[in-house]
Design a protein around this motif. Sequence first.
Motif, mmCIF file in Angstrom:
data_model
loop_
_atom_site.group_PDB
_atom_site.id
_atom_site.type_symbol
_atom_site.label_atom_id
_atom_site.label_comp_id
_atom_site.label_asym_id
_atom_site.label_seq_id
_atom_site.Cartn_x
_atom_site.Cartn_y
_atom_site.Cartn_z
ATOM 1 N N ILE A 54 -22.236 32.517 -19.073
ATOM 2 C CA ILE A 54 -21.267 33.267 -18.265
ATOM 3 C C ILE A 54 -21.454 32.954 -16.783
ATOM 4 C CG2 ILE A 54 -20.595 35.589 -17.515
ATOM 5 C CD1 ILE A 54 -21.264 36.490 -20.444
ATOM 6 N N ILE A 55 -22.701 32.952 -16.322
ATOM 7 C CA ILE A 55 -22.969 32.672 -14.907
ATOM 8 C C ILE A 55 -22.564 31.236 -14.564
ATOM 9 C CG2 ILE A 55 -24.766 32.421 -13.142
ATOM 10 C CD1 ILE A 55 -26.266 34.724 -14.559
ATOM 11 N N THR A 56 -22.880 30.291 -15.441
ATOM 12 C CA THR A 56 -22.532 28.891 -15.210
ATOM 13 C C THR A 56 -21.019 28.718 -15.108
ATOM 14 O OG1 THR A 56 -24.535 28.154 -16.338
ATOM 15 C CG2 THR A 56 -22.766 26.533 -16.122
ATOM 16 N N ASP A 57 -20.286 29.372 -16.016
ATOM 17 C CA ASP A 57 -18.820 29.316 -15.950
ATOM 18 C C ASP A 57 -18.304 29.988 -14.681
ATOM 19 O OD1 ASP A 57 -18.746 27.967 -18.344
ATOM 20 O OD2 ASP A 57 -18.025 29.661 -19.540
ATOM 21 N N ALA A 58 -18.919 31.105 -14.291
ATOM 22 C CA ALA A 58 -18.492 31.803 -13.068
ATOM 23 C C ALA A 58 -18.683 30.913 -11.844
ATOM 24 C CB ALA A 58 -19.261 33.110 -12.907
ATOM 25 N N ILE A 59 -19.792 30.195 -11.794
ATOM 26 C CA ILE A 59 -20.049 29.292 -10.665
ATOM 27 C C ILE A 59 -18.966 28.222 -10.584
ATOM 28 C CG2 ILE A 59 -21.621 27.503 -9.788
ATOM 29 C CD1 ILE A 59 -23.933 29.279 -10.931
ATOM 30 N N CYS A 61 -15.923 28.392 -11.739
ATOM 31 C CA CYS A 61 -14.647 29.017 -11.360
ATOM 32 C C CYS A 61 -14.630 29.398 -9.885
ATOM 33 C CB CYS A 61 -14.386 30.247 -12.234
ATOM 34 S SG CYS A 61 -13.991 29.811 -13.942
ATOM 35 N N ILE A 62 -15.745 29.862 -9.364
ATOM 36 C CA ILE A 62 -15.820 30.206 -7.937
ATOM 37 C C ILE A 62 -15.576 28.957 -7.097
ATOM 38 C CG2 ILE A 62 -17.433 30.881 -6.101
ATOM 39 C CD1 ILE A 62 -18.592 32.939 -8.168
ATOM 40 N N LYS A 63 -16.179 27.834 -7.478
ATOM 41 C CA LYS A 63 -15.958 26.577 -6.745
ATOM 42 C C LYS A 63 -14.485 26.189 -6.799
ATOM 43 C CE LYS A 63 -17.224 21.722 -6.532
ATOM 44 N NZ LYS A 63 -17.950 20.622 -7.165
ATOM 45 N N GLU A 64 -13.889 26.253 -7.991
ATOM 46 C CA GLU A 64 -12.481 25.892 -8.156
ATOM 47 C C GLU A 64 -11.575 26.779 -7.295
ATOM 48 O OE1 GLU A 64 -9.137 26.055 -11.722
ATOM 49 O OE2 GLU A 64 -11.262 26.031 -12.260
ATOM 50 N N ILE A 72 -13.384 34.731 -2.543
ATOM 51 C CA ILE A 72 -13.860 35.397 -3.748
ATOM 52 C C ILE A 72 -14.755 36.553 -3.336
ATOM 53 C CG2 ILE A 72 -15.173 35.140 -5.889
ATOM 54 C CD1 ILE A 72 -13.830 32.058 -4.209
ATOM 55 N N LEU A 74 -17.266 39.350 -4.808
ATOM 56 C CA LEU A 74 -18.048 39.901 -5.906
ATOM 57 C C LEU A 74 -18.405 41.317 -5.468
ATOM 58 C CD1 LEU A 74 -20.323 36.839 -6.765
ATOM 59 C CD2 LEU A 74 -18.100 37.462 -7.720
#
Length: 183
Positions: A54-59, A61-64, A72, A74
């Motif tokens: 989840i954290i890896t995917d969030a990172i 998505c945050i970059k994108e 963004i 949080l």
Amino acid sequence: MLKYQIYQSQLKDSPSFGKYYARIISDGTVDVKGLAEHMAKHNTPFSPGTITGIITDAIACIKELALDGKRISLDGLVSIGLSVTHKMGATSADEFSISKCVDKVKLVAMGVGEFSSSVLTSQAKLKESNTYQSPRTSSPTTDEPEPETPGGDSDNTDPDSGSDPNGGGSGSGSGTGGEDYYE
């Protein structure tokens, strides 16, 4: 407890030259895996592996989102966005060009809510580190944090305008500057 080191500014063309400042020193680094393991210990039904994903995917998505021009937030932690640093300014708008004027794009993070500078300033306990040769010639009079500077919680998205005249800040205390915490 936050540990700090005292350092002397070496910026020769600055009013801060020769003056002494504090720099928070890091007590280690926690990566995504370590954060996931820590979070899994807090009564969550998710495994460290699930949290890591989840954290890896969030990172990603945050970059994108940031590269798409979004800021963004949080909630209660940080507001993240992109900013530019400049090589130089143009003498007119017509003479402005990215290649001549813009040095780099960088990530800018600003604490919000419970991590705003005013809240952190009121809650932080500071103590001089005993892991370096202090430049002091006498014992400190107090280890209490200094009173908050008025306007310290402004929406300033330029981390280079912080209180550390050498560009440092929260970090390793290595004297290399704090930009690596924003990029």
